[in-house]
Design an enzyme around this catalytic site. Sequence first.
Site, PDB file in Angstrom:
ATOM      1  N   GLU A  16      -3.165   1.527  -6.937  1.00 48.59           N
ATOM      2  CA  GLU A  16      -1.774   1.706  -6.497  1.00 48.59           C
ATOM      3  C   GLU A  16      -1.593   1.587  -4.992  1.00 48.59           C
ATOM      4  O   GLU A  16      -0.478   1.420  -4.514  1.00 48.59           O
ATOM      5  CB  GLU A  16      -1.190   3.023  -7.021  1.00 48.59           C
ATOM      6  CG  GLU A  16      -1.872   4.280  -6.534  1.00 48.59           C
ATOM      7  CD  GLU A  16      -2.853   4.826  -7.563  1.00 48.59           C
ATOM      8  OE1 GLU A  16      -3.001   6.055  -7.609  1.00 48.59           O
ATOM      9  OE2 GLU A  16      -3.479   4.045  -8.284  1.00 48.59           O
ATOM     10  N   ILE A  17      -2.701   1.657  -4.237  1.00 49.74           N
ATOM     11  CA  ILE A  17      -2.570   1.433  -2.799  1.00 49.74           C
ATOM     12  C   ILE A  17      -2.261  -0.026  -2.485  1.00 49.74           C
ATOM     13  O   ILE A  17      -1.874  -0.357  -1.378  1.00 49.74           O
ATOM     14  CB  ILE A  17      -3.838   1.871  -2.037  1.00 49.74           C
ATOM     15  CG1 ILE A  17      -5.068   1.119  -2.545  1.00 49.74           C
ATOM     16  CG2 ILE A  17      -4.038   3.362  -2.125  1.00 49.74           C
ATOM     17  CD1 ILE A  17      -6.285   1.326  -1.683  1.00 49.74           C
TER      18      ILE A  17
END
Length: 219
Positions: free
Chosen positions: A49-50
């Site tokens: 998700e980064i």
Amino acid sequence: MAELTGRALIASRCAKFFKDGDFVNLGIGIPLMCVNYLPKGVELWLEAEIGIVGCGATPKWEDADPDLIDAGGQPASVIKGGSVCDHTTSFAFIRGGHIDAAVLGTLQADQEGNIANWTIPGKLAPGMGGAMDLCAGVKKIIVATEHCEKNGSPKILKKCTLPLTGAKCVTDIVTEKCYFEVSPQGLILRELARGCTVEEIQACTEADFIVPDQIGIME
């Protein structure tokens, strides 16, 4: 090959859930180890998700690109065809239901498929990151966790006592001792680690679970 135990066994068993071409998100800790145990012939699109799509195996620090890290701040790699994207695009993948499976660590999980993995009341927590979005938007939520706390207390409960990250979203729970499937009837003991017995699992698990006639071996 040496027999896998502990965290390595958990990661290896979780990796066996994946099919070739799956789009998968791996959480911090044990889940991130899954990329090192993918079955032969299985290639994944791993999403962090980064903002990484197409994460590869974890490189050694001396071989790492300092501009590429995973959600836990550890070295990351990107496979051929992979890319880096912004948070908006990354969370659109998650919230839009495009991720096939996610592997998450936890503080607690329970027989109803609830998960509590982001905070302990009274202790400082940096936030839940993308965990709540993953629990709400991903089809298959696999919990990868050690079976008990360091003090021996169970982590797999009848009902979570900590603030929930997701409600009735967990599909599978894998520990160093066993693998539970989460079904509408409750937890089903599907596999045991080598050397573990049903009685041992019953002794260290607060949750109720079904013991089928046939139980596999975790590998």
